[in-house]
Motif scaffolding. Sequence first.
Motif, PDB file in Angstrom:
ATOM      1  N   ALA A  48     -10.511  -5.341 -15.159  1.00  0.00           N
ATOM      2  CA  ALA A  48      -9.289  -6.142 -14.978  1.00  0.00           C
ATOM      3  C   ALA A  48      -8.048  -5.354 -15.386  1.00  0.00           C
ATOM      4  N   ALA A  49      -8.140  -4.595 -16.462  1.00  0.00           N
ATOM      5  CA  ALA A  49      -7.006  -3.774 -16.901  1.00  0.00           C
ATOM      6  C   ALA A  49      -6.715  -2.679 -15.878  1.00  0.00           C
ATOM      7  N   PHE A  50      -7.754  -2.073 -15.344  1.00  0.00           N
ATOM      8  CA  PHE A  50      -7.584  -1.025 -14.338  1.00  0.00           C
ATOM      9  C   PHE A  50      -6.953  -1.601 -13.070  1.00  0.00           C
ATOM     10  N   ALA A  51      -7.406  -2.770 -12.656  1.00  0.00           N
ATOM     11  CA  ALA A  51      -6.823  -3.419 -11.474  1.00  0.00           C
ATOM     12  C   ALA A  51      -5.351  -3.732 -11.714  1.00  0.00           C
ATOM     13  N   GLY A  52      -5.009  -4.164 -12.922  1.00  0.00           N
ATOM     14  CA  GLY A  52      -3.614  -4.420 -13.255  1.00  0.00           C
ATOM     15  C   GLY A  52      -2.776  -3.160 -13.183  1.00  0.00           C
ATOM     16  N   ILE A  57       1.211   0.366 -10.279  1.00  0.00           N
ATOM     17  CA  ILE A  57       1.462   1.642  -9.606  1.00  0.00           C
ATOM     18  C   ILE A  57       1.835   1.418  -8.140  1.00  0.00           C
ATOM     19  N   LYS A  58       1.106   0.538  -7.468  1.00  0.00           N
ATOM     20  CA  LYS A  58       1.339   0.296  -6.039  1.00  0.00           C
ATOM     21  C   LYS A  58       2.738  -0.234  -5.739  1.00  0.00           C
ATOM     22  N   VAL A  59       3.315  -0.992  -6.657  1.00  0.00           N
ATOM     23  CA  VAL A  59       4.661  -1.528  -6.412  1.00  0.00           C
ATOM     24  C   VAL A  59       5.751  -0.637  -7.004  1.00  0.00           C
ATOM     25  N   GLY A  60       5.370   0.538  -7.506  1.00  0.00           N
ATOM     26  CA  GLY A  60       6.352   1.479  -8.036  1.00  0.00           C
ATOM     27  C   GLY A  60       6.794   1.172  -9.447  1.00  0.00           C
TER      28      GLY A  60
END
Length: 69
Positions: A48-52, A57-60
């Motif tokens: 869950a932390a990695f997904a967060g 990162i994906k949204v900059g």
Amino acid sequence: MAGVFDPRWQKASCSGSSNACVEMRTVNGLVELRESDDPYVIVQAAPAAFAGLLGVIKVGGLDHVGATA
């Protein structure tokens, strides 16, 4: 836990044929990350932390980190 040179490490697809890349794997329910040029430093995170982190990162959300004025 498997060794640091375990073949289950997966290289980031954006690194192409370069050996300087981020690699990841899952071990015992955790996501592990390392730099291929320093394989003995391994960062572990709960899924869950990695997904967060990936979401940020994906949204900059970390684009400013390390930036100089």
